[in-house]
Design a protein around this motif. Structure first.
Motif, PDB file in Angstrom:
ATOM      1  N   LEU A 179       6.503   7.260 -17.341  1.00 21.28           N
ATOM      2  CA  LEU A 179       5.337   6.916 -16.618  1.00 21.28           C
ATOM      3  C   LEU A 179       4.146   7.249 -17.427  1.00 21.28           C
ATOM      4  O   LEU A 179       3.304   6.011 -17.238  1.00 21.28           O
ATOM      5  CB  LEU A 179       5.436   7.396 -15.136  1.00 21.28           C
ATOM      6  CG  LEU A 179       4.083   7.199 -14.127  1.00 21.28           C
ATOM      7  CD1 LEU A 179       4.173   5.794 -13.883  1.00 21.28           C
ATOM      8  CD2 LEU A 179       4.446   8.289 -13.052  1.00 21.28           C
ATOM      9  N   LEU A 196       3.162   5.337  -5.903  1.00 21.55           N
ATOM     10  CA  LEU A 196       2.987   5.477  -7.441  1.00 21.55           C
ATOM     11  C   LEU A 196       1.702   6.521  -7.703  1.00 21.55           C
ATOM     12  O   LEU A 196       2.156   7.224  -8.749  1.00 21.55           O
ATOM     13  CB  LEU A 196       2.809   4.037  -8.073  1.00 21.55           C
ATOM     14  CG  LEU A 196       2.414   3.632  -9.450  1.00 21.55           C
ATOM     15  CD1 LEU A 196       3.975   4.208 -10.277  1.00 21.55           C
ATOM     16  CD2 LEU A 196       2.317   2.297  -9.741  1.00 21.55           C
ATOM     17  N   GLU A 197       0.909   6.527  -7.047  1.00 24.31           N
ATOM     18  CA  GLU A 197      -0.211   7.313  -7.416  1.00 24.31           C
ATOM     19  C   GLU A 197       0.230   8.690  -7.091  1.00 24.31           C
ATOM     20  O   GLU A 197      -0.152   9.439  -8.076  1.00 24.31           O
ATOM     21  CB  GLU A 197      -1.258   7.096  -6.322  1.00 24.31           C
ATOM     22  CG  GLU A 197      -2.169   5.979  -6.861  1.00 24.31           C
ATOM     23  CD  GLU A 197      -3.320   5.624  -5.659  1.00 24.31           C
ATOM     24  OE1 GLU A 197      -4.327   4.876  -6.037  1.00 24.31           O
ATOM     25  OE2 GLU A 197      -3.511   6.163  -4.612  1.00 24.31           O
ATOM     26  N   LEU A 212      -2.711  -0.962 -10.375  1.00 17.10           N
ATOM     27  CA  LEU A 212      -1.333  -0.340 -10.031  1.00 17.10           C
ATOM     28  C   LEU A 212      -0.447  -1.487  -9.883  1.00 17.10           C
ATOM     29  O   LEU A 212       0.749  -1.107 -10.385  1.00 17.10           O
ATOM     30  CB  LEU A 212      -1.353   0.016  -8.525  1.00 17.10           C
ATOM     31  CG  LEU A 212      -2.181   1.348  -8.319  1.00 17.10           C
ATOM     32  CD1 LEU A 212      -2.236   1.944  -6.828  1.00 17.10           C
ATOM     33  CD2 LEU A 212      -1.606   2.801  -9.069  1.00 17.10           C
ATOM     34  N   LEU A 228      -7.905   8.856 -10.227  1.00 17.87           N
ATOM     35  CA  LEU A 228      -7.484   8.871  -8.591  1.00 17.87           C
ATOM     36  C   LEU A 228      -6.043   9.945  -8.714  1.00 17.87           C
ATOM     37  O   LEU A 228      -5.853  10.315  -7.861  1.00 17.87           O
ATOM     38  CB  LEU A 228      -6.809   7.508  -8.485  1.00 17.87           C
ATOM     39  CG  LEU A 228      -7.827   6.259  -8.017  1.00 17.87           C
ATOM     40  CD1 LEU A 228      -7.149   4.968  -7.742  1.00 17.87           C
ATOM     41  CD2 LEU A 228      -8.601   6.843  -6.740  1.00 17.87           C
ATOM     42  N   GLU A 265       3.616   1.693  -1.474  1.00 15.30           N
ATOM     43  CA  GLU A 265       4.090   1.432  -2.903  1.00 15.30           C
ATOM     44  C   GLU A 265       3.154   1.976  -3.827  1.00 15.30           C
ATOM     45  O   GLU A 265       3.243   2.844  -4.713  1.00 15.30           O
ATOM     46  CB  GLU A 265       4.500   0.197  -3.404  1.00 15.30           C
ATOM     47  CG  GLU A 265       6.033  -0.156  -2.882  1.00 15.30           C
ATOM     48  CD  GLU A 265       6.430  -1.484  -3.495  1.00 15.30           C
ATOM     49  OE1 GLU A 265       6.065  -1.900  -4.650  1.00 15.30           O
ATOM     50  OE2 GLU A 265       7.211  -2.103  -2.730  1.00 15.30           O
ATOM     51  N   ASN A 266       1.676   1.732  -3.483  1.00 17.73           N
ATOM     52  CA  ASN A 266       0.733   2.115  -4.160  1.00 17.73           C
ATOM     53  C   ASN A 266       0.617   3.610  -4.012  1.00 17.73           C
ATOM     54  O   ASN A 266       0.252   4.460  -5.271  1.00 17.73           O
ATOM     55  CB  ASN A 266      -0.568   1.698  -3.761  1.00 17.73           C
ATOM     56  CG  ASN A 266      -0.675  -0.014  -4.170  1.00 17.73           C
ATOM     57  OD1 ASN A 266      -0.160  -0.351  -5.065  1.00 17.73           O
ATOM     58  ND2 ASN A 266      -1.623  -0.627  -3.638  1.00 17.73           N
ATOM     59  N   ARG A 267       0.608   4.274  -2.993  1.00 16.89           N
ATOM     60  CA  ARG A 267       0.599   5.584  -2.676  1.00 16.89           C
ATOM     61  C   ARG A 267       1.637   6.394  -3.415  1.00 16.89           C
ATOM     62  O   ARG A 267       1.535   7.522  -3.800  1.00 16.89           O
ATOM     63  CB  ARG A 267       0.300   6.031  -1.160  1.00 16.89           C
ATOM     64  CG  ARG A 267      -1.107   5.447  -0.730  1.00 16.89           C
ATOM     65  CD  ARG A 267      -1.019   5.718   0.874  1.00 16.89           C
ATOM     66  NE  ARG A 267      -2.157   5.105   1.391  1.00 16.89           N
ATOM     67  CZ  ARG A 267      -3.455   5.638   1.341  1.00 16.89           C
ATOM     68  NH1 ARG A 267      -3.497   6.893   1.252  1.00 16.89           N
ATOM     69  NH2 ARG A 267      -4.491   4.995   1.960  1.00 16.89           N
ATOM     70  N   GLU A 273       0.881  -1.136  -0.193  1.00 18.55           N
ATOM     71  CA  GLU A 273      -0.150   0.168  -0.015  1.00 18.55           C
ATOM     72  C   GLU A 273       0.840   1.497   0.155  1.00 18.55           C
ATOM     73  O   GLU A 273       0.668   2.225  -0.494  1.00 18.55           O
ATOM     74  CB  GLU A 273      -1.037   0.073   1.242  1.00 18.55           C
ATOM     75  CG  GLU A 273      -1.836   1.212   1.210  1.00 18.55           C
ATOM     76  CD  GLU A 273      -2.563   1.393   0.069  1.00 18.55           C
ATOM     77  OE1 GLU A 273      -3.047   0.523  -0.822  1.00 18.55           O
ATOM     78  OE2 GLU A 273      -3.315   2.609  -0.391  1.00 18.55           O
ATOM     79  N   ARG A 325      -8.295  -0.996  -8.041  1.00 17.68           N
ATOM     80  CA  ARG A 325      -7.192  -0.112  -7.895  1.00 17.68           C
ATOM     81  C   ARG A 325      -5.858  -0.837  -7.817  1.00 17.68           C
ATOM     82  O   ARG A 325      -4.697  -0.691  -8.464  1.00 17.68           O
ATOM     83  CB  ARG A 325      -7.463   0.773  -6.752  1.00 17.68           C
ATOM     84  CG  ARG A 325      -6.075   1.550  -6.257  1.00 17.68           C
ATOM     85  CD  ARG A 325      -6.431   2.660  -5.185  1.00 17.68           C
ATOM     86  NE  ARG A 325      -5.443   3.297  -4.584  1.00 17.68           N
ATOM     87  CZ  ARG A 325      -4.689   2.469  -3.545  1.00 17.68           C
ATOM     88  NH1 ARG A 325      -5.053   1.510  -2.868  1.00 17.68           N
ATOM     89  NH2 ARG A 325      -3.463   3.485  -3.147  1.00 17.68           N
ATOM     90  N   GLN A 326      -6.088  -1.891  -6.809  1.00 12.69           N
ATOM     91  CA  GLN A 326      -4.823  -2.891  -6.437  1.00 12.69           C
ATOM     92  C   GLN A 326      -4.324  -3.588  -7.855  1.00 12.69           C
ATOM     93  O   GLN A 326      -3.210  -3.264  -8.220  1.00 12.69           O
ATOM     94  CB  GLN A 326      -5.167  -3.780  -5.494  1.00 12.69           C
ATOM     95  CG  GLN A 326      -4.236  -4.683  -4.999  1.00 12.69           C
ATOM     96  CD  GLN A 326      -3.216  -3.811  -4.006  1.00 12.69           C
ATOM     97  OE1 GLN A 326      -3.342  -2.722  -3.865  1.00 12.69           O
ATOM     98  NE2 GLN A 326      -2.493  -4.651  -3.121  1.00 12.69           N
ATOM     99  N   ARG A 368       2.952  -1.357 -12.428  1.00  8.53           N
ATOM    100  CA  ARG A 368       4.563  -1.542 -11.878  1.00  8.53           C
ATOM    101  C   ARG A 368       4.980  -2.627 -12.895  1.00  8.53           C
ATOM    102  O   ARG A 368       6.054  -2.500 -13.072  1.00  8.53           O
ATOM    103  CB  ARG A 368       4.546  -2.061 -10.346  1.00  8.53           C
ATOM    104  CG  ARG A 368       4.471  -0.979  -9.475  1.00  8.53           C
ATOM    105  CD  ARG A 368       4.601  -1.427  -8.035  1.00  8.53           C
ATOM    106  NE  ARG A 368       3.847  -2.064  -7.532  1.00  8.53           N
ATOM    107  CZ  ARG A 368       2.634  -1.627  -6.721  1.00  8.53           C
ATOM    108  NH1 ARG A 368       2.888  -0.227  -6.604  1.00  8.53           N
ATOM    109  NH2 ARG A 368       1.970  -2.297  -6.332  1.00  8.53           N
TER     110      ARG A 368
END
Lengths: 149, 191
Positions: free
Chosen positions: B130, A11-12, B178, B148, A7-9, A5, B174-175, B182
């Protein structure tokens, strides 16, 4: 240890920065939204969108086909038929109950039309984009909800 | 912009405070624009929908029952207008097509001016790669992630209103998206 999580944030956050650089709100748009405030402190009865053929028709609609719209306020109903081709619109409308009115078109380029004693009006070369009608009737002013044409 | 701030600004605007309206527009415009772009509208159509959404909010000032949910109201209104514009299917000039849509601003951001030009150029290059990788994702992922990216990040209630999704489905999508991004970045050696 970094969890997923985190890493998710991260990346966002980077995506957010990329969007700010590569896909920002176009210049000038903000001011039009700020200016909308002054326009709507003007008193008018609101006619809400009660029917829109774009919500009903399934499948693909070709350009040039007419869009049918009905706006209702307690005292007046406004029926419109709008067709768009070549970047401009053509409008045919009527007021119910029938009555004469001055019809102001608000949008990218303001226009004024006149409804005859039977409540009928029409106009050509409407600019596309955000669109609302202000109908000045003998006894009151009615404004339609904003739509995009 | 959090709910309480948006709600307070909205109430002040209803009471006649033009400065509060301006702050509300500035605070929630990135959300509205993200909804527009999540639906892959081109710039011209996108501006029109953006304006319609704000004009309609101004028109409904005194009719919004839950001022704290004004962001969700805007997201939902923008979504409906996007769907109608897409349905009307006006022909799209190729140059305006969202896929080739990539607007650079040549002006350095204030942040870049501080960092220094060489480092900023590297940073920008990384962000650009990116951005390109993001456009290789499937449509569903692009839609959710673009939304988002609104600044500040929308909450799930707003995301649900903007995309017509169930609140519970957003987290898993979302998970997954992402993770896919990656993987793409790793394949291309973008860090």
């Amino acid at each position: 240890m970094k969890d997923e999580e985190w890493e998710n944030r991260e990346l966002e956050d980077r995506l957010r920065r990329a969007a700010e650089i590569f896909d920002p709100l176009p210049a000038g748009a903000l001011q039009s939204a700020i200016d909308a405030y002054a326009l709507h402190t003007l008193e008018a009865e609101l006619a809400e969108l009660a029917f829109d053929s774009l919500e009903r028709t399934a499948g693909v609609r070709g350009p040039g086909r007419a869009r049918l719209l009905t706006f209702r306020s307690p005292p007046v109903t406004i029926e419109l038929e709008i067709s768009v081709s070549g970047g401009t619109g053509h409008i045919i409308g009527r007021l119910l109950p029938p009555q004469p009115a001055r019809i102001e078109i608000h949008g990218r380029r303001p226009m004024v039309l006149t409804a005859d004693p039977l409540g009928r009006f029409s106009g050509e070369h409407l600019p596309t984009g955000a669109f609302s009608l202000r109908c000045r009737l003998p006894s009151l002013v009615v404004a339609t909800e904003w739509i995009t044409i | 912009m959090d709910h309480a701030t948006a709600g307070a600004l909205f109430r002040a605007a209803v009471a006649g405070d033009a400065a509060a309206w301006k702050a509300l527009v500035e605070g929630l415009s990135p959300l509205v624009w993200s909804v527009v772009r999540a639906h892959r509208l081109n710039e011209a159509d996108g501006i029109e929908v953006y304006q319609t959404a704000w004009f309609r909010l101004a028109q409904h000032l005194r009719r919004i029952r839950e001022p704290d949910k004004v962001a969700a109201w805007l997201a939902s209104t923008t979504r409906h207008e996007c769907l109608k514009v897409l349905k009307a299917a006006r022909p799209l000039p190729l140059s305006d097509h969202p896929q080739v849509f990539d607007r650079f601003s040549d002006e350095p951001t204030p942040e870049e001016a501080v960092i220094g030009s060489e480092e900023a150029a590297l940073d920008r290059e990384r962000l650009h790669r990116l951005w390109q990788a993001f456009h290789e994702l499937g449509e569903r992922c692009q839609r959710l992630l673009r939304l988002l990216m609104a600044s500040p990040a929308p909450n799930y209630l707003e995301v649900a209103a903007a995309l017509g999704l169930a609140v519970g489905s957003i987290g898993p999508i979302r998970q997954r998206c992402l993770r896919q991004l990656r993987v793409l970045l790793a394949e291309r050696g973008v860090r």
